[in-house]
Design an enzyme around this catalytic site. Structure first.
Site, PDB file in Angstrom:
ATOM      1  CE  LYS A   1     -16.514  36.571 -30.346  1.00 21.02           C
ATOM      2  NZ  LYS A   1     -15.164  36.860 -29.814  1.00 21.02           N
TER       3      LYS A   1
ATOM      4  CB  SER B   1     -14.202  33.688 -27.885  1.00 21.78           C
ATOM      5  OG  SER B   1     -14.081  35.072 -28.166  1.00 21.78           O
TER       6      SER B   1
ATOM      7  CB  SER C   1     -11.107  36.041 -29.194  1.00 23.24           C
ATOM      8  OG  SER C   1     -11.039  35.421 -27.935  1.00 23.24           O
TER       9      SER C   1
END
Length: 464
Positions: A81, A158, A182
């Site tokens: 990420k 996210s 997330s």
């Protein structure tokens, strides 16, 4: 699971590497070619490190041939990420304002992966500053959920790019972060398994923060078995959390990974079912039957706090701490920030110090009350998300899909999301297993028992 590396499990890949029927160089080249050919459509990656990945793969093959295997993950690629720092590399945190920001440090989890010979393919898109559950990003682009190539749908956030990269076969697994769900929401909407760990289990050093109270990195993979492998590769030797109950408090009855006899699993209270769609509830109820058949006792409990109340308190802490980190950008109207994210974090500017500190104190008191409930049960079962992936045109950016997930963050509980069904149109549905503090292994055991009896995790997106 698959004859193509695109949708193999990591365990299958590792077995082929060990047997010599697959090389790391061929494996990495396969994923790089898929990214080059398909990511213009899926928009999962912010950047790939093709040259470095190829060199690392060649080195891994040479080391294996010389008998210098670093472990079971040596030569296996991964996606990270775009919050995770790699010194000298661009780390934007999902923000167009950070397009030129180069990392001054390398995250502890990257160092840990490299020590085990894991190869970094590149960085994946995230909601700006990791603040949003839908997975959208108005400035840098929203990853396309591969489960519907005709109607753009929520990938989950996210950690949107990480979820899409794995679901679309662009990486065998990935790392996300979880502050309010997330890791679990992208896992839910992309038909993956995702583990939310307790604070201190996996280092946040070198990970761009949203909330130091709530942030936790976590693995995202196709199966519980792969999720466990990555969790073991990332976890710290000893958990450290000055704000929560000691792990030593929880003995935790372990399962045999397929037999759940003796475990007490709590079903969702009736009043908390109303937010979920009929298809999600049908899949959830069917999951209870599977776990009951595996030997678990399914029981009712009364929760001292509702999911909505907990989600609001979690949001207050998250937004207040998030604003403290990004105030300079948020307060500057000229900065190219996501029009949906800026208002969320600006709420943190309005929170008084006394209200923030009172929320932290209240959290600690509420934790102790909830932990007493978890003396009676081994886990709480809920849907992960209340719906299947939504069309992006139906998203209300003033709302959040994190209704069921923030509960685990607020109370610092272990939680596992895993596929447990599909809608009539084939869209993924997910089960969440919430356990005691520092009960990650037990949650993985319960998840493994479930996946040994179902095949939802074996599904792959059509036409990918």
């Amino acid at each position: 699971m698959s004859s193509s590396p695109s949708f193999m499990t990591v365990k299958e890949i590792a077995a082929q590497l060990d047997a010599g029927s697959l090389s790391s160089a061929a494996l990495v080249e396969h994923y790089l070619q898929r990214i080059a050919g398909q990511d213009s459509r899926f928009h999962a990656f912010t950047e790939t490190y093709a040259d470095e990945a190829r060199q690392a793969a060649q080195s891994a093959d040479l080391a294996r041939s010389a008998g210098c295997r670093l472990g079971p993950l040596h030569g296996i690629p991964i996606a990270l990420k775009d919050l995770i720092e790699i010194e000298g590399r661009i780390t934007m945190g999902g923000s167009a304002a950070n397009r030129e920001r180069r990392s001054p440090v390398t995250a502890t989890i990257v160092q840990r992966l490299r020590q085990q010979g894991v190869i970094i393919l590149g960085k994946t898109h995230t909601v700006e500053f990791a603040t949003g559950g839908w997975g959208t990003n108005t400035r840098l682009g929203t990853p396309l959920n591969p489960w519907d190539l005709d109607v753009p749908r929520t990938p989950g956030g996210s950690s949107s790019g990480s979820g899409v990269a794995v679901a679309a076969g662009l990486a065998p697994w990935a790392i996300g972060t979880d502050t309010g769900g997330s890791v679990r929401m992208p896992a839910s909407w992309c038909n993956l398994t995702g583990l939310k760990v307790c604070t201190g289990r996996i280092s946040t050093d070198g990970v761009l923060p949203l909330s130091t109270t709530l942030d936790t990195p976590g693995p995202m993979a196709r199966t519980v078995g792969d999720t466990r492998l990555l969790y073991h590769a990332l976890r710290e030797p000893e958990p450290f959390d000055m704000h929560s109950a000691s792990p030593a408090r929880w003995s935790g009855r372990m399962t045999t990974r397929t037999d759940l006899a003796g475990l007490r699993l709590a079903r969702l209270p009736q009043n908390e079912r109303a937010v979920a769609t009929p298809e999600v509830l049908a899949a959830y109820d069917a999951s209870l039957d599977v776990l009951r058949a595996a030997g678990a006792d399914i029981v009712d409990i009364t929760l001292p706090y509702g999911f909505a109340e907990v989600a609001e308190l979690n949001s207050l802490i998250m937004n207040t701490e998030g604003y403290s980190f990004y105030a300079q950008l948020l307060d500057d109207a000229s900065q190219p920030l996501d029009e949906d994210v800026r208002p969320r974090l600006l709420k943190g500017r309005e929170v008084r110090a006394a209200d923030y500190l009172n929320a932290l104190r209240r959290r600690q008191a509420m934790q102790q009350e909830l932990y007493a409930i978890f003396e009676q049960v081994d886990a709480l079962l809920t849907p992960t998300t209340a719906t299947a992936p939504l069309p992006l045109t139906d998203v209300d950016q003033n709302a959040t899909p994190a209704y069921y997930t923030r509960f685990a963050n607020f109370f610092n509980l272990a939680a596992l999301a895993l596929p447990n069904g599909a809608t009539q149109d084939g869209l993924p549905i997910s089960l969440q297993i919430i356990g005691r503090p520092y009960s990650e292994e037990q949650m993985l055991d319960i998840g493994e028992a479930y996946q040994s009896r179902t095949q939802w995790h074996l599904r792959t997106p059509p036409e990918v």
